[in-house]
Design an enzyme around this catalytic site. Structure first.
Site, PDB file in Angstrom:
ATOM      1  N   GLU A  34      -2.823 -24.096  16.014  1.00  0.00           N
ATOM      2  CA  GLU A  34      -1.093 -24.949  17.278  1.00  0.00           C
ATOM      3  C   GLU A  34      -1.359 -25.995  17.602  1.00  0.00           C
ATOM      4  O   GLU A  34      -0.533 -26.480  18.099  1.00  0.00           O
ATOM      5  CB  GLU A  34      -1.002 -23.447  18.365  1.00  0.00           C
ATOM      6  CG  GLU A  34      -0.006 -22.689  17.855  1.00  0.00           C
ATOM      7  CD  GLU A  34      -0.559 -21.326  17.062  1.00  0.00           C
ATOM      8  OE1 GLU A  34       0.042 -20.508  16.804  1.00  0.00           O
ATOM      9  OE2 GLU A  34      -1.735 -21.386  16.532  1.00  0.00           O
ATOM     10  N   TYR A  71      -3.807 -26.927  19.122  1.00  0.00           N
ATOM     11  CA  TYR A  71      -4.663 -27.579  20.239  1.00  0.00           C
ATOM     12  C   TYR A  71      -5.861 -28.411  20.030  1.00  0.00           C
ATOM     13  O   TYR A  71      -6.091 -28.871  18.925  1.00  0.00           O
ATOM     14  CB  TYR A  71      -4.722 -25.984  21.017  1.00  0.00           C
ATOM     15  CG  TYR A  71      -3.376 -25.923  21.680  1.00  0.00           C
ATOM     16  CD1 TYR A  71      -2.830 -26.630  22.784  1.00  0.00           C
ATOM     17  CD2 TYR A  71      -2.804 -24.194  21.563  1.00  0.00           C
ATOM     18  CE1 TYR A  71      -1.640 -26.348  23.185  1.00  0.00           C
ATOM     19  CE2 TYR A  71      -1.894 -23.882  21.935  1.00  0.00           C
ATOM     20  CZ  TYR A  71      -0.824 -24.614  22.824  1.00  0.00           C
ATOM     21  OH  TYR A  71      -0.034 -24.100  24.111  1.00  0.00           O
ATOM     22  N   ARG A  73      -9.484 -18.495  16.073  1.00  0.00           N
ATOM     23  CA  ARG A  73      -8.124 -17.741  16.198  1.00  0.00           C
ATOM     24  C   ARG A  73      -8.006 -19.827  15.089  1.00  0.00           C
ATOM     25  O   ARG A  73      -8.145 -20.770  15.636  1.00  0.00           O
ATOM     26  CB  ARG A  73      -7.039 -18.466  17.441  1.00  0.00           C
ATOM     27  CG  ARG A  73      -5.538 -18.626  16.766  1.00  0.00           C
ATOM     28  CD  ARG A  73      -4.707 -17.559  16.711  1.00  0.00           C
ATOM     29  NE  ARG A  73      -3.215 -18.006  16.559  1.00  0.00           N
ATOM     30  CZ  ARG A  73      -2.949 -17.646  17.564  1.00  0.00           C
ATOM     31  NH1 ARG A  73      -3.162 -17.660  18.852  1.00  0.00           N
ATOM     32  NH2 ARG A  73      -1.514 -17.897  17.266  1.00  0.00           N
ATOM     33  N   HIS A 125       2.770 -26.956  17.282  1.00  0.00           N
ATOM     34  CA  HIS A 125       3.488 -26.686  18.084  1.00  0.00           C
ATOM     35  C   HIS A 125       5.034 -27.925  17.764  1.00  0.00           C
ATOM     36  O   HIS A 125       5.816 -28.342  18.102  1.00  0.00           O
ATOM     37  CB  HIS A 125       3.579 -26.926  19.762  1.00  0.00           C
ATOM     38  CG  HIS A 125       2.572 -25.533  20.123  1.00  0.00           C
ATOM     39  ND1 HIS A 125       3.477 -24.318  19.807  1.00  0.00           N
ATOM     40  CD2 HIS A 125       1.971 -25.493  20.724  1.00  0.00           C
ATOM     41  CE1 HIS A 125       2.682 -23.445  20.409  1.00  0.00           C
ATOM     42  NE2 HIS A 125       2.402 -24.008  21.582  1.00  0.00           N
ATOM     43  N   GLN A 128      13.934 -16.880  24.458  1.00  0.00           N
ATOM     44  CA  GLN A 128      15.175 -16.520  25.366  1.00  0.00           C
ATOM     45  C   GLN A 128      14.279 -17.126  26.861  1.00  0.00           C
ATOM     46  O   GLN A 128      14.635 -17.777  27.778  1.00  0.00           O
ATOM     47  CB  GLN A 128      16.641 -16.516  25.673  1.00  0.00           C
ATOM     48  CG  GLN A 128      17.168 -16.886  25.060  1.00  0.00           C
ATOM     49  CD  GLN A 128      18.392 -16.341  24.806  1.00  0.00           C
ATOM     50  OE1 GLN A 128      19.157 -16.503  25.720  1.00  0.00           O
ATOM     51  NE2 GLN A 128      19.120 -15.776  23.352  1.00  0.00           N
TER      52      GLN A 128
END
Length: 749
Positions: free
Chosen positions: A174, A176, A224, A262, A351
């Protein structure tokens, strides 16, 4: 017998997995996501986190992975974010692990160093390369600091074991810190931690190797692995395989799949992504035979049937489902008992979960507002029959459905009045929008809950104040929603003008060129609906209760520029995105100056904007509406008021410029809405205890999150709630600070 039914329906999902030193009771992992429960405070420990995960363990999850916990101060995502580097911090977590183990579950702590994604001035990275979504340029770690950071990872894992965790997940995807070391996109070093791939991957391999040495053999280490970066200069597939093998050799127990950084401009978990839309990536590694470790696949696996399909195809050995366990902590228990129709399905909206996380709010769930509030929002049955109330609910939209089902579940006698012949309210329009088909599931869930909880449902019945007053209800809950606002524009009554309700609910014919007045969430939804082809419209109209077949994966991959073979570096398609031609020519108009869609979700708004722009939608802000006539809409765009001139697909003109014609066959009005409260005054005059929830309480943007939250919270405490009181989730101090800083930043810019 019920358990046998579940195992027969989902034999692979409910097959235990023996890891040698521990056995997972099934193949479902609750993947990591930050909830806001991971931080301790002056007056609380981690009791809320313990209750949250205990409820998921009780529901049958095989292995839970916590939200990211930093191994040191620099790795925190923001000031005072959760960290595991001291014995005292480890002791705080004992209540969490104990609670999960008491429910028969297993839990791993995710060790996450955010690197250049940190929102504080002490961010670090392999090189001083600022992230496009970051606040600061990180400081490049020295060689000695790299070594200390590895030691911090190891110490964090050791402390996690002391706290009672069954393992750790080393977050290597992701975008990081670990991911930042692996690719040349962010690693510009020329020492032993940069340059060749062997050097770049040393950082994660050393973390896993030294962690295994420190924690011993009987502790889960899940790595991961970013298998599809979706950024330029990302990892090649051969590099992914090489790192997987090295991590296996270093002592990992499981390898989890990471999809996308991201900062990638590709949706990876939002509802636009087809179900299990990335399991093919894990399958490629599994079929390659590069590793023998069990592999976990992830992203948009939200129902047990989908999980079973993925496992049956051989895509992976386990499935990770994070947000689905926010929506329904008992998802697996219901599947095991053959009660799939009772599952409250995650709709992938982001949301109340991710959007909240990135606004420093408490994460929860749009369809399940109890998520994250297990210690404070409970639907306690009414024990004293004398306190059971007779309640009328007017309106079967999201707010009314939430109130009615929770109140009835608690033991109150609830009658639900709905003027139309179906329940669901605005959801019945939302479900027709491409990428929002999951709302069919929400309507299905509430329809079943109405039956299970014994709500007296009166469809095709328009409640009147006289009938409600005459029936002697203890409370009347008005959940009648909204009415569309009609702007005062010359020609607004022209035959070519339609409302969004005409289009989405009444199937009004729409021409080939369209101007949409209003660019909030509804305007974007209508544009999405109109730019898709006839095939989608046909499937969306399949029936009020029938969810259309899942969209094929290939068009999604092509539209967003994903290499379907994952051969190109970073997984990006050679030649870029190839969106389909739009079904219509659409122009989105907005009176307010500034960016169109500014009120859309924080983590999904960019997806909607990018999708519409790729389909050729013209977006114009700072508009003054001059009139509507046979030729189209005439507007004046004032650059001094913030018209977005100069950007591709947008336009602007001088303040005194003559009106510009937007030629169109159809004009669709999406210009906001007003609360529908026609019964309220007469009911109050008649002495009724009246409560307003949802759009009837406050219209604004259509907000299902607020509507369901208000309805659920009112139902949880209707006996003690005074008329006029509105219950909503409380804002944390950090959320107030974030909101203030954001407002100040916007004002200064």
């Amino acid at each position: 017998r019920a358990a046998m039914a579940g195992r027969k329906l989902y034999p692979r999902l409910f097959e235990p997995l023996d890891l040698g030193f521990v056995t997972l009771r099934n193949r479902a992992i609750m993947g990591s996501m930050h909830t806001g429960l991971e931080e301790t405070g002056l007056f609380h420990g981690l009791e809320r986190m313990a209750a949250f995960y205990a409820e998921r363990a009780r529901g049958g999850v095989g292995l839970i992975v916590t939200g990211g916990i930093s191994p040191n101060d620099a790795g925190r995502g923001y000031p005072f974010a959760a960290k595991m580097s001291t014995a005292s911090e480890a002791r705080h977590h004992e209540v969490v692990t104990k609670a999960v183990h008491e429910e028969g579950g297993r839990i791993a702590m995710q060790v996450l160093h955010t690197g250049r994604y940190a929102y504080h001035p002490f961010a670090v990275g392999p090189s001083a390369v600022k992230a496009p979504i970051g606040w600061v340029t990180p400081s490049a770690l020295s060689g000695a600091q790299v070594e200390r950071t590895i030691d911090d990872y190891v110490r964090s894992a050791v402390l996690a074991k002391q706290a009672g965790y069954d393992g750790v997940e080393v977050m290597g995807s992701e975008g990081y810190l670990i991911n930042q070391f692996i690719v040349t996109h962010t690693n510009k070093r020329d020492d032993e931690w940069g340059g060749s791939y062997a050097n770049r991957m040393r950082f994660p391999v050393e973390i896993v190797r030294r962690t295994r040495e420190a924690v011993g053999p009987d502790f889960i280490i899940m790595y991961r692995l970013s298998m599809l970066d979706l950024i330029p200069d990302g990892s090649s597939w051969s590099e992914v395989e090489t790192l997987a093998q090295a991590v296996e050799d270093a002592g990992a127990t499981l390898i989890n799949t990471g999809i996308g950084w991201h900062e990638a401009r590709v949706p990876t978990i939002a509802t636009k992504v087809p179900r299990a839309g990335f399991s093919w990536v894990t399958r490629k590694l599994k079929l390659s035979g590069a590793v023998k470790l069990p592999l976990v696949t992830t992203n948009r696996i939200n129902m047990p049937s989908t999980a079973e399909e993925v496992l049956a195809r051989g895509d992976a050995d386990l499935v990770s489902m994070a947000r689905p366990f926010l929506a329904d902590p008992a998802l697996l228990a219901k599947a095991m008992e053959g009660r799939e129709a009772e599952i409250n399905t995650c709709i992938g909206c982001n949301q109340a979960c991710l959007d909240h996380t990135f606004q420093a709010k408490q994460a929860s769930c749009l369809v399940n507002p109890r998520a994250g509030y297990e210690t404070s929002l409970n639907y306690t049955p009414v024990q004293d029959s004398s306190k059971r109330l007779k309640v009328a609910v007017v309106g079967a939209g999201p707010a009314g459905l939430a109130f009615a089902t929770v109140a009835a579940e608690r033991g109150h006698a609830v009658t639900l009045f709905e003027a139309s012949d179906v329940v669901g309210g605005q959801f019945n329009m939302a479900k027709r929008v491409p990428g929002k088909e999951e709302f069919y599931e929400t309507i299905r869930y509430f329809r079943n809950q109405l039956q299970l909880t014994g709500v007296d449902v009166r469809l095709s019945t328009r409640a009147t104040s006289d009938s409600l007053l005459a029936s002697g209800y203890d409370h009347v809950v008005i959940a009648t929603g909204i009415v569309p606002r009609t702007p005062k524009i010359p020609g607004i009554d022209h035959p070519k003008v339609l409302s969004y309700i005409d289009v989405l609910a009444r199937n009004a014919p729409v021409g080939q060129s369209v101007a949409i007045i209003g660019a909030g969430g509804i305007g974007f939804d209508v544009a999405e609906y109109l730019t898709h082809g006839a095939a989608h419209a046909a499937s969306a109209a399949a029936g009020p209760d029938q969810m259309p077949p899942p969209p094929p994966l290939t068009p999604f991959l092509q539209e967003w520029g994903i290499d379907a073979a994952n051969e190109q570096r970073g997984g990006l398609r050679e030649g870029g995105a190839a969106p389909p031609p739009p079904a219509r020519s659409v122009t989105l108009l907005q009176r307010k100056p500034g960016k169109l869609g500014a009120t859309l979700g924080k983590t999904t708004g960019w997806i909607h904007r990018a999708g519409l722009k790729s389909r050729g939608v013209n977006m114009i802000g700072g508009v003054e509406y001059v009139g509507i006539d046979d030729e189209g809409v005439r507007v004046r765009v004032n650059a001094s008021k913030g018209g977005k001139g100069g950007r591709k697909g947008e336009a602007a003109a001088g303040a005194d410029a003559p009106p510009t014609l937007i030629p169109c066959d159809t004009v669709i009005v999406c210009a906001g809405q007003e609360p529908q409260r026609e019964l309220v005054d007469e009911l109050r005059a008649g002495g009724a205890n009246v409560h307003l929830i949802g759009g009837a309480e406050r219209a604004g943007e259509l907000d299902a999150k607020r509507a369901i939250d208000q309805g659920s919270r009112l139902a949880a405490q209707i006996e003690t709630t005074k008329p006029g009181t509105v219950h909503e989730a409380p804002l944390t101090l950090s959320a107030h600070v974030y909101s203030y800083v954001t407002r100040q930043s916007a004002a200064s810019s």
